[in-house]
Design a protein around this motif. Structure first.
Motif, PDB file in Angstrom:
ATOM      1  N   ARG A 273       5.806  -7.825  12.057  1.00 39.34           N
ATOM      2  CA  ARG A 273       4.868  -6.693  12.067  1.00 39.34           C
ATOM      3  C   ARG A 273       5.504  -5.378  11.600  1.00 39.34           C
ATOM      4  NH1 ARG A 273       1.446  -7.214  17.046  1.00 39.34           N
ATOM      5  NH2 ARG A 273       0.466  -8.749  15.697  1.00 39.34           N
ATOM      6  N   LEU A 274       6.628  -5.046  12.213  1.00 45.88           N
ATOM      7  CA  LEU A 274       7.254  -3.752  11.948  1.00 45.88           C
ATOM      8  C   LEU A 274       7.637  -3.638  10.473  1.00 45.88           C
ATOM      9  CD1 LEU A 274       8.123  -1.299  13.621  1.00 45.88           C
ATOM     10  CD2 LEU A 274      10.380  -2.361  13.859  1.00 45.88           C
ATOM     11  N   GLU A 275       8.313  -4.678  10.004  1.00 49.65           N
ATOM     12  CA  GLU A 275       8.819  -4.640   8.634  1.00 49.65           C
ATOM     13  C   GLU A 275       7.674  -4.658   7.605  1.00 49.65           C
ATOM     14  OE1 GLU A 275      11.271  -7.990   7.581  1.00 49.65           O
ATOM     15  OE2 GLU A 275      11.093  -7.368   5.471  1.00 49.65           O
ATOM     16  N   SER A 276       6.693  -5.564   7.814  1.00 52.39           N
ATOM     17  CA  SER A 276       5.613  -5.708   6.834  1.00 52.39           C
ATOM     18  C   SER A 276       4.717  -4.472   6.801  1.00 52.39           C
ATOM     19  CB  SER A 276       4.766  -6.934   7.134  1.00 52.39           C
ATOM     20  OG  SER A 276       5.562  -8.089   7.016  1.00 52.39           O
ATOM     21  N   THR A 277       4.477  -3.894   7.962  1.00 51.92           N
ATOM     22  CA  THR A 277       3.621  -2.696   7.987  1.00 51.92           C
ATOM     23  C   THR A 277       4.308  -1.559   7.236  1.00 51.92           C
ATOM     24  OG1 THR A 277       2.909  -3.400  10.167  1.00 51.92           O
ATOM     25  CG2 THR A 277       2.226  -1.217   9.485  1.00 51.92           C
ATOM     26  N   LEU A 283       4.615   0.843  -0.129  1.00 52.55           N
ATOM     27  CA  LEU A 283       4.143   0.462  -1.473  1.00 52.55           C
ATOM     28  C   LEU A 283       2.782   1.097  -1.785  1.00 52.55           C
ATOM     29  CD1 LEU A 283       5.138  -3.327  -1.592  1.00 52.55           C
ATOM     30  CD2 LEU A 283       6.222  -1.409  -2.789  1.00 52.55           C
ATOM     31  N   ALA A 284       1.958   1.265  -0.754  1.00 55.01           N
ATOM     32  CA  ALA A 284       0.635   1.871  -0.980  1.00 55.01           C
ATOM     33  C   ALA A 284       0.731   3.397  -1.025  1.00 55.01           C
ATOM     34  CB  ALA A 284      -0.327   1.443   0.115  1.00 55.01           C
ATOM     35  N   ASP A 285       1.900   3.914  -0.686  1.00 53.14           N
ATOM     36  CA  ASP A 285       2.116   5.366  -0.682  1.00 53.14           C
ATOM     37  C   ASP A 285       1.132   6.072   0.265  1.00 53.14           C
ATOM     38  OD1 ASP A 285       3.353   7.695  -1.336  1.00 53.14           O
ATOM     39  OD2 ASP A 285       2.205   8.036  -3.187  1.00 53.14           O
ATOM     40  N   VAL A 286       1.034   5.527   1.481  1.00 50.62           N
ATOM     41  CA  VAL A 286       0.131   6.121   2.476  1.00 50.62           C
ATOM     42  C   VAL A 286       0.971   6.596   3.663  1.00 50.62           C
ATOM     43  CG1 VAL A 286      -1.729   5.607   4.128  1.00 50.62           C
ATOM     44  CG2 VAL A 286      -1.848   4.707   1.792  1.00 50.62           C
ATOM     45  N   SER A 293      -9.664   8.076  10.256  1.00 50.97           N
ATOM     46  CA  SER A 293     -10.742   8.884   9.645  1.00 50.97           C
ATOM     47  C   SER A 293     -10.229   9.741   8.490  1.00 50.97           C
ATOM     48  CB  SER A 293     -11.392   9.778  10.695  1.00 50.97           C
ATOM     49  OG  SER A 293     -10.432  10.691  11.174  1.00 50.97           O
ATOM     50  N   GLN A 294      -8.889   9.929   8.417  1.00 51.94           N
ATOM     51  CA  GLN A 294      -8.342  10.776   7.339  1.00 51.94           C
ATOM     52  C   GLN A 294      -8.039   9.982   6.071  1.00 51.94           C
ATOM     53  OE1 GLN A 294      -5.084  12.162   9.870  1.00 51.94           O
ATOM     54  NE2 GLN A 294      -5.851  14.265   9.629  1.00 51.94           N
ATOM     55  N   LEU A 295      -8.200   8.663   6.133  1.00 49.98           N
ATOM     56  CA  LEU A 295      -7.891   7.860   4.945  1.00 49.98           C
ATOM     57  C   LEU A 295      -9.068   7.892   3.967  1.00 49.98           C
ATOM     58  CD1 LEU A 295      -6.276   4.670   6.571  1.00 49.98           C
ATOM     59  CD2 LEU A 295      -5.108   6.608   5.502  1.00 49.98           C
ATOM     60  N   SER A 296      -8.759   8.231   2.710  1.00 48.10           N
ATOM     61  CA  SER A 296      -9.809   8.277   1.683  1.00 48.10           C
ATOM     62  C   SER A 296     -10.038   6.861   1.144  1.00 48.10           C
ATOM     63  CB  SER A 296      -9.359   9.189   0.542  1.00 48.10           C
ATOM     64  OG  SER A 296      -8.220   8.601  -0.057  1.00 48.10           O
ATOM     65  N   ILE A 297     -11.084   6.727   0.326  1.00 42.80           N
ATOM     66  CA  ILE A 297     -11.332   5.409  -0.280  1.00 42.80           C
ATOM     67  C   ILE A 297     -10.140   5.043  -1.164  1.00 42.80           C
ATOM     68  CG2 ILE A 297     -12.852   4.077  -1.814  1.00 42.80           C
ATOM     69  CD1 ILE A 297     -14.517   4.767   0.513  1.00 42.80           C
ATOM     70  N   SER A 298      -9.516   6.050  -1.798  1.00 41.59           N
ATOM     71  CA  SER A 298      -8.401   5.681  -2.674  1.00 41.59           C
ATOM     72  C   SER A 298      -7.177   5.233  -1.857  1.00 41.59           C
ATOM     73  CB  SER A 298      -8.135   6.775  -3.710  1.00 41.59           C
ATOM     74  OG  SER A 298      -7.147   7.620  -3.286  1.00 41.59           O
ATOM     75  N   HIS A 299      -6.999   5.786  -0.640  1.00 45.48           N
ATOM     76  CA  HIS A 299      -5.960   5.235   0.255  1.00 45.48           C
ATOM     77  C   HIS A 299      -6.271   3.767   0.555  1.00 45.48           C
ATOM     78  CE1 HIS A 299      -5.130   9.503   1.901  1.00 45.48           C
ATOM     79  NE2 HIS A 299      -4.038   9.104   1.261  1.00 45.48           N
ATOM     80  N   PHE A 300      -7.550   3.495   0.876  1.00 38.02           N
ATOM     81  CA  PHE A 300      -7.925   2.112   1.207  1.00 38.02           C
ATOM     82  C   PHE A 300      -7.724   1.193   0.002  1.00 38.02           C
ATOM     83  CE2 PHE A 300     -10.002   3.839   5.006  1.00 38.02           C
ATOM     84  CZ  PHE A 300      -9.598   2.902   5.936  1.00 38.02           C
ATOM     85  N   LYS A 301      -8.005   1.746  -1.177  1.00 38.69           N
ATOM     86  CA  LYS A 301      -7.805   0.928  -2.394  1.00 38.69           C
ATOM     87  C   LYS A 301      -6.328   0.507  -2.483  1.00 38.69           C
ATOM     88  CE  LYS A 301      -7.437   1.283  -7.391  1.00 38.69           C
ATOM     89  NZ  LYS A 301      -7.284  -0.138  -7.540  1.00 38.69           N
ATOM     90  N   SER A 302      -5.408   1.486  -2.335  1.00 42.64           N
ATOM     91  CA  SER A 302      -3.987   1.159  -2.438  1.00 42.64           C
ATOM     92  C   SER A 302      -3.584   0.152  -1.361  1.00 42.64           C
ATOM     93  CB  SER A 302      -3.119   2.406  -2.259  1.00 42.64           C
ATOM     94  OG  SER A 302      -3.584   3.425  -3.072  1.00 42.64           O
ATOM     95  N   VAL A 306      -2.137  -3.628  -2.154  1.00 41.70           N
ATOM     96  CA  VAL A 306      -0.804  -4.082  -1.723  1.00 41.70           C
ATOM     97  C   VAL A 306      -0.947  -5.273  -0.753  1.00 41.70           C
ATOM     98  CG1 VAL A 306       1.321  -3.440  -0.516  1.00 41.70           C
ATOM     99  CG2 VAL A 306       0.228  -1.801  -2.066  1.00 41.70           C
ATOM    100  N   TYR A 307      -1.923  -5.168   0.167  1.00 39.23           N
ATOM    101  CA  TYR A 307      -2.123  -6.281   1.118  1.00 39.23           C
ATOM    102  C   TYR A 307      -2.466  -7.556   0.350  1.00 39.23           C
ATOM    103  CZ  TYR A 307      -4.084  -9.033   4.968  1.00 39.23           C
ATOM    104  OH  TYR A 307      -4.367 -10.041   5.868  1.00 39.23           O
ATOM    105  N   ARG A 308      -3.263  -7.430  -0.702  1.00 41.12           N
ATOM    106  CA  ARG A 308      -3.609  -8.587  -1.534  1.00 41.12           C
ATOM    107  C   ARG A 308      -2.343  -9.238  -2.116  1.00 41.12           C
ATOM    108  NH1 ARG A 308      -7.638 -10.774  -5.015  1.00 41.12           N
ATOM    109  NH2 ARG A 308      -6.611 -12.630  -5.818  1.00 41.12           N
ATOM    110  N   LYS A 309      -1.437  -8.378  -2.617  1.00 41.21           N
ATOM    111  CA  LYS A 309      -0.180  -8.912  -3.185  1.00 41.21           C
ATOM    112  C   LYS A 309       0.618  -9.645  -2.111  1.00 41.21           C
ATOM    113  CE  LYS A 309       0.773  -5.911  -7.080  1.00 41.21           C
ATOM    114  NZ  LYS A 309       0.732  -4.452  -6.918  1.00 41.21           N
ATOM    115  N   MET A 310       0.646  -9.047  -0.910  1.00 40.96           N
ATOM    116  CA  MET A 310       1.399  -9.671   0.189  1.00 40.96           C
ATOM    117  C   MET A 310       0.762 -11.022   0.567  1.00 40.96           C
ATOM    118  SD  MET A 310       2.058  -6.218   2.410  1.00 40.96           S
ATOM    119  CE  MET A 310       3.557  -6.459   3.329  1.00 40.96           C
ATOM    120  N   CYS A 311      -0.572 -11.090   0.502  1.00 39.67           N
ATOM    121  CA  CYS A 311      -1.266 -12.356   0.811  1.00 39.67           C
ATOM    122  C   CYS A 311      -0.982 -13.385  -0.285  1.00 39.67           C
ATOM    123  CB  CYS A 311      -2.772 -12.140   0.919  1.00 39.67           C
ATOM    124  SG  CYS A 311      -3.252 -11.228   2.386  1.00 39.67           S
TER     125      CYS A 311
END
Ligand code: SAM
Length: 346
Positions: A273-277, A283-286, A293-302, A306-311
């Protein structure tokens, strides 16, 4: 017909008012079905006006009930109106409207959660996704217990371009409990920002067009009602499968008052958990200390990319579901585990 008092519409021939229809067919609202009717035709006209230009349109109305919105749609010069109503008591009143607008109103006794509108209109109405929206519109005032699951189902349909969206970028004008309408349209950083805001806004242009006070309905619901207009975007703002986006967004918002790393951590098994998060956020630069509530759609996109790549790198990762794991443990009377999870700090 003269016995039925004032005319209720301008283009349809003289008809009983909605109130009279309710009396005539003894259409008491079924409280357990959350039936609240709109009787004021100025309001139903306003909903229909806000749906856009309906001239020669093909409209799918969900849950017409005694037919207030139905009348306003028929008055908007549509070519065809298809209504799907679950409660048979409303069918005779709707039939009366159909007689007044010959050949325009198609009445289906059915359930909007299973009705296949993709088969209901002509193939010739289909427009390429990148074109302007097709001349097919969805309009409805449904019980809130139906409209929220339905919009989630339709958002998934938008991402797959199936269901009502086989015709192209079909526009929708729907009512929700006011708080849900506010969440659907909430901007980044606002108090109402939630899972629904992100899921709706990555796929659609969402506008909370106006609010109808509860007292406009008969019987009056406990809450006010928001009218929301959706236009599917040509290019979704996140180009990943709906279920993947839903999983990331759901995990982030499960601890909505904590820093976002907390919910994101739950995407990964405890051992990594710690390492992957950390890797995901880097990598997502977040910034890990942003609140959900402060995350924009573009944060979610990144994050989703990245989560897709990890999967892709670890084929078991996507199946990992922290919430399911909790439920299973709980059902084995291991509620302590849930407390541990709640107390968990990254
Ligand atoms: N649209 C009408 C109006 O504004 O006055 C009626 C509104 S009432 C809140 C909701 C209507 O949706 C009722 O007529 C109810 O029977 C119908 N309805 C509820 N669930 C439905 C479902 N799953 N499929 C089709 N109709 C449904």
């Amino acid at each position: 017909m003269a016995a039925f008092g004032k005319l209720s519409t301008s283009r349809l021939p003289p008809l009983p008012t909605i109130r009279e229809i309710i009396k005539l067919f003894r259409l008491q609202a079924a409280k357990q079905l959350s039936q609240n009717f709109l009787l004021d035709l100025r309001l139903t006209d306003k909903i229909v006006r806000k749906a856009g230009n309906l001239t020669n349109a093909y409209v799918y109305e969900v849950g017409p009930g005694p037919g207030g919105i139905t009348r306003s749609i028929l008055n908007a010069d549509v070519t065809e109106l298809l209504v799907v109503e679950k409660d048979t008591r409303f069918i005779p009143g709707l039939q009366m409207l159909s007689d007044a607008a010959p050949g325009k109103l198609r009445i289906v006794h059915g359930d909007v959660l299973t009705f296949k509108v993709e088969k209901a209109f002509s193939e010739s109405l289909k427009r390429p996704w990148e074109d302007d929206p097709p001349n097919v519109h969805i309009i409805g005032n449904l019980p809130f217990s139906v409209s929220t699951p339905l919009i989630i189902k339709w958002l998934e349909n938008i991402s797959c371009r199936d269901g009502p969206f086989v015709y192209g970028r079909t526009q929708m004008t729907l009512t929700f409990q006011k708080e849900v309408a506010e969440r659907l349209a909430a901007n980044t950083g606002s108090k109402q920002r939630s899972r629904l805001s992100v899921m709706a806004q990555y796929l659609c242009n969402v506008r909370h067009i106006f609010t109808i006070p509860g007292q406009a309905f008969v019987p009056k619901p406990e809450v006010d009602v928001g009218v929301v207009h959706f236009t599917p975007l040509v290019q979704p703002k996140i180009e990943q499968p709906f279920k993947l986006v839903e999983k990331v967004v759901q995990n982030v918002f499960q601890f909505r008052r904590k820093y976002c790393h907390r919910g994101l951590g739950m995407l990964f098994p405890e051992a990594q958990r710690l390492e992957s998060t950390g890797r995901l956020l880097e990598l997502a630069d977040v910034d890990p200390t942003l609140r959900p509530s402060q995350l924009s759609i573009s944060h979610f996109k990144s994050l989703c990319d990245v989560y897709r790549k990890m999967c892709d790198e670890d084929p078991q990762l996507f199946a990992y579901n922290f919430r399911e794991l909790l439920k299973r443990r709980k059902s084995k009377n291991e509620e302590k585990e849930e407390d541990d999870a709640e107390n968990y700090r990254l």
